[in-house]
Write an enzyme that holds these catalytic residues in place. Structure first.
Site, PDB file in Angstrom:
ATOM      1  N   MET A  30     -40.930   1.144  -5.603  1.00 39.55           N
ATOM      2  CA  MET A  30     -41.757   1.189  -4.403  1.00 39.55           C
ATOM      3  C   MET A  30     -43.101   0.516  -4.651  1.00 39.55           C
ATOM      4  SD  MET A  30     -40.915   4.573  -2.192  1.00 39.55           S
ATOM      5  CE  MET A  30     -41.968   5.698  -3.073  1.00 39.55           C
ATOM      6  N   ASN A  32     -46.717  -0.666  -6.622  1.00 42.53           N
ATOM      7  CA  ASN A  32     -47.828  -0.065  -7.360  1.00 42.53           C
ATOM      8  C   ASN A  32     -47.391   0.133  -8.816  1.00 42.53           C
ATOM      9  OD1 ASN A  32     -49.729   2.941  -7.572  1.00 42.53           O
ATOM     10  ND2 ASN A  32     -50.551   0.896  -7.407  1.00 42.53           N
ATOM     11  N   HIS A  34     -46.673   0.153 -12.820  1.00 43.51           N
ATOM     12  CA  HIS A  34     -47.397   0.481 -14.044  1.00 43.51           C
ATOM     13  C   HIS A  34     -46.445   0.296 -15.223  1.00 43.51           C
ATOM     14  CE1 HIS A  34     -45.149   4.228 -13.767  1.00 43.51           C
ATOM     15  NE2 HIS A  34     -45.685   4.473 -12.572  1.00 43.51           N
ATOM     16  N   HIS A  37     -42.796   1.404 -14.881  1.00 43.06           N
ATOM     17  CA  HIS A  37     -41.911   0.452 -14.194  1.00 43.06           C
ATOM     18  C   HIS A  37     -41.570  -0.730 -15.097  1.00 43.06           C
ATOM     19  CE1 HIS A  37     -44.078   2.294 -10.647  1.00 43.06           C
ATOM     20  NE2 HIS A  37     -42.821   2.438 -10.269  1.00 43.06           N
ATOM     21  N   GLU A 150     -36.333   8.217 -16.317  1.00 40.57           N
ATOM     22  CA  GLU A 150     -35.966   9.616 -16.517  1.00 40.57           C
ATOM     23  C   GLU A 150     -37.051  10.577 -16.034  1.00 40.57           C
ATOM     24  OE1 GLU A 150     -34.898  10.009 -20.624  1.00 40.57           O
ATOM     25  OE2 GLU A 150     -32.952   9.015 -20.351  1.00 40.57           O
TER      26      GLU A 150
END
Length: 282
Positions: A30, A32, A34, A37, A150
């Site tokens: 989605m 944004n 960091h 990701h 996770e």
């Protein structure tokens, strides 16, 4: 790195890669982005020839009182980070492209069992929205592999169950949670926290770690363990949403027979809802 927003353009490129015999790994996000990701992207690169990342803030998974409008959107920075990692294609569809007839008229996917309770209990309809948009994205990208963090453990189990139940030919790969130095799980919502609140937020992981040690030492009084954990969170300024010891696969409450457990936790710090988990093997 290619950047496309139209489904037709995405499918055209996927078809070209398939004609070349190339494999594809997919990371749905989605935005944004960091380091959590980016760790998914790094894992995806080890699995397949090409990596596709989607950025789509999915309105179907937000409740009426949740932060859809204020959800952080950092598309330019996201694209730069993905390009630096060597992502092959970023897909940034509009809401109209994903839900052309609107949410009210949209067919949906519901995954019973593992979607119930925990985040599914306190966020009604959340996992219906997640399962529906992930199914749609899977049908658009048609990857060989898909990577999920996770940290969102219940979500990971929902996706694994959905893929198995619907015979979707995609291997779901869970990627370990990325943490800040304090132990706080990396999350887009951490951006809402002040420096002092971040210092308080680390208590969530500390409480999970203390609980894991109790379980590893042989304590099987799950109800007492959970109550102690909730008290520890409250004492340190966090308001528990839930704290539970569960079977790591079914997510049903832990029993004395279970060997693979997961400790699931969500807590509020002000208006910010934090989630985390730890897996425990006995």
């Amino acid at each position: 790195m290619q950047s496309v927003s139209e489904i037709k353009s995405l499918r055209s490129q996927i078809k070209a890669w398939r004609q070349q015999g190339l494999s594809i790994a997919f990371v749905p996000t989605m935005g944004n982005l960091h380091n959590g990701h980016f760790s998914l992207v790094e894992k995806a690169k080890t699995l397949a020839d090409k990596v596709v990342v989607s950025i789509f803030v999915n309105p179907m998974q937000f409740g009426a009182s949740e932060d859809l409008d204020s959800y952080p959107r950092t598309l330019d920075a996201d694209k730069q980070g993905l390009a630096e990692l060597g992502t092959d294609l970023v897909f940034t569809p509009s809401v109209e492209a994903i839900y052309p007839n609107g949410l009210a008229a949209q067919s949906y996917v519901d995954v019973p069992g593992v979607s119930m309770g925990y985040c599914g209990g306190t966020r009604p309809g959340h996992f219906k929205g997640v399962a529906t948009v992930v199914t749609k994205l899977f049908n658009m990208v048609q990857p060989d592999f898909a990577c999920f963090g996770e940290k969102d453990y219940q979500q990971l189990q929902v996706i694994k169950t959905m893929v198995r139940d619907l015979s979707i030919p995609i291997e779901i790969v869970g990627v370990p949670t990325q943490r800040e130095v304090s132990g706080l799980a990396m999350s887009s919502r951490n951006g809402y926290l002040s420096a002092d609140e971040k210092d308080t937020a680390k208590v969530l992981f500390q409480t999970l770690s203390d609980t894991a040690k109790m379980l590893a030492s042989g304590n099987r009084d799950f109800a007492d363990i959970e109550q102690q954990a909730k008290a520890q969170l409250l004492k340190n300024g966090l308001t528990p949403d839930y704290f539970a010891v569960a079977n790591a696969i079914t997510l049903k409450p832990a029993t004395l027979k279970d060997q693979q457990l997961v400790i699931l936790a969500a807590a509020f710090l002000g208006k910010v809802r934090l989630i985390d988990n730890l897996q425990v093997s006995l």
